[in-house]
Design an enzyme around this catalytic site. Structure first.
Site, PDB file in Angstrom:
ATOM      1  N   ASN A  86      38.033  39.742  31.628  1.00  0.00           N
ATOM      2  CA  ASN A  86      37.237  38.947  32.556  1.00  0.00           C
ATOM      3  C   ASN A  86      36.842  39.824  33.734  1.00  0.00           C
ATOM      4  O   ASN A  86      37.698  40.515  34.308  1.00  0.00           O
ATOM      5  CB  ASN A  86      38.050  37.746  33.052  1.00  0.00           C
ATOM      6  CG  ASN A  86      38.378  36.771  31.934  1.00  0.00           C
ATOM      7  OD1 ASN A  86      37.605  36.611  30.990  1.00  0.00           O
ATOM      8  ND2 ASN A  86      39.518  36.114  32.034  1.00  0.00           N
ATOM      9  N   HIS A  99      42.367  44.439  33.585  1.00  0.00           N
ATOM     10  CA  HIS A  99      43.358  44.091  32.568  1.00  0.00           C
ATOM     11  C   HIS A  99      42.676  43.552  31.325  1.00  0.00           C
ATOM     12  O   HIS A  99      41.583  42.983  31.400  1.00  0.00           O
ATOM     13  CB  HIS A  99      44.383  43.080  33.097  1.00  0.00           C
ATOM     14  CG  HIS A  99      43.785  41.836  33.667  1.00  0.00           C
ATOM     15  ND1 HIS A  99      43.261  41.785  34.938  1.00  0.00           N
ATOM     16  CD2 HIS A  99      43.612  40.602  33.139  1.00  0.00           C
ATOM     17  CE1 HIS A  99      42.795  40.569  35.173  1.00  0.00           C
ATOM     18  NE2 HIS A  99      42.991  39.824  34.096  1.00  0.00           N
TER      19      HIS A  99
HETATM   20  P1  5GP Z   1      42.266  36.824  34.728  1.00  0.00           P
HETATM   21  O1  5GP Z   1      42.006  35.362  34.945  1.00  0.00           O
HETATM   22  O2  5GP Z   1      42.142  37.595  36.012  1.00  0.00           O
HETATM   23  O3  5GP Z   1      41.499  37.424  33.598  1.00  0.00           O
HETATM   24  O4  5GP Z   1      43.771  36.924  34.235  1.00  0.00           O
HETATM   25  C1  5GP Z   1      44.856  36.949  35.086  1.00  0.00           C
HETATM   26  C2  5GP Z   1      46.053  36.543  34.280  1.00  0.00           C
HETATM   27  O5  5GP Z   1      47.218  36.864  35.010  1.00  0.00           O
HETATM   28  C3  5GP Z   1      46.110  35.021  34.011  1.00  0.00           C
HETATM   29  O6  5GP Z   1      46.084  34.789  32.602  1.00  0.00           O
HETATM   30  C4  5GP Z   1      47.419  34.589  34.661  1.00  0.00           C
HETATM   31  O7  5GP Z   1      48.117  33.621  33.922  1.00  0.00           O
HETATM   32  C5  5GP Z   1      48.197  35.906  34.767  1.00  0.00           C
HETATM   33  N1  5GP Z   1      49.122  35.945  35.893  1.00  0.00           N
HETATM   34  C6  5GP Z   1      48.874  35.532  37.176  1.00  0.00           C
HETATM   35  N2  5GP Z   1      49.951  35.762  37.941  1.00  0.00           N
HETATM   36  C7  5GP Z   1      50.890  36.332  37.120  1.00  0.00           C
HETATM   37  C8  5GP Z   1      52.222  36.793  37.345  1.00  0.00           C
HETATM   38  O8  5GP Z   1      52.763  36.740  38.456  1.00  0.00           O
HETATM   39  N3  5GP Z   1      52.887  37.299  36.278  1.00  0.00           N
HETATM   40  C9  5GP Z   1      52.321  37.379  35.030  1.00  0.00           C
HETATM   41  N4  5GP Z   1      53.066  37.881  34.051  1.00  0.00           N
HETATM   42  N5  5GP Z   1      51.062  36.949  34.790  1.00  0.00           N
HETATM   43  C10 5GP Z   1      50.358  36.444  35.819  1.00  0.00           C
END
Ligand code: 5GP
Ligand code: ZN
Length: 113
Positions: A86, A99
């Site tokens: 994303n 990521h």
């Molecule tokens: P994005 O929405 O930016 O593509 O993905 C971020 C991801 O990070 C989300 O799927 C969310 O669940 C995960 N995430 C957010 N905070 C934490 C955390 O403190 N630990 C872990 N392991 N994952 C996290």
């Protein structure tokens, strides 16, 4: 640089469930899994998102993608999986450290890509 959640996970100041690590890449379980297997693969060097990629740092994307099949095998994803990135507001990026999501462990919806 401002606080970065994933940099803090990489340096160990915030705990995570590690599934893979090498010199360039760290991978850990997503805290809010969207599939039976949901792993986040991140470069250890901070890059905000794909808009920040260039000829100097794109090797780190290759390192992430070299790690992905290793992680997939380790997680038993023999029948396939999905890799998602994303980028930015409209892309739904919530953590501003590049990521790649690995999602698998079931037949995923074909609604989005
Ligand atoms: P994005 O929405 O930016 O593509 O993905 C971020 C991801 O990070 C989300 O799927 C969310 O669940 C995960 N995430 C957010 N905070 C934490 C955390 O403190 N630990 C872990 N392991 N994952 C996290
Ligand atoms: Zn970071």
């Amino acid at each position: 640089m401002d606080f970065c959640l994933f940099c803090s996970i990489i340096d160990g100041s915030i705990p995570s469930a590690k599934v893979y690590e090498d010199e360039y890449v760290y991978a850990f379980r997503d805290i809010n899994p969207q599939a039976p297997v949901h792993v986040l693969v991140v470069p250890k060097t901070h890059i905000s998102n794909t808009n920040e990629l260039n000829a100097e740092n794109s090797v780190l994307v290759a390192k992430c993608f070299e790690a992905i099949p290793v992680i997939a095998a380790q997680e038993g994803l023999t029948n396939g999986y999905r890799v998602i990135n994303n980028c930015g507001e409209d892309g739904g990026q919530t953590v501003k450290h590049l990521h790649f999501h690995i999602l698998g462990g079931k037949k995923l919806s074909e609604q989005m890509v």
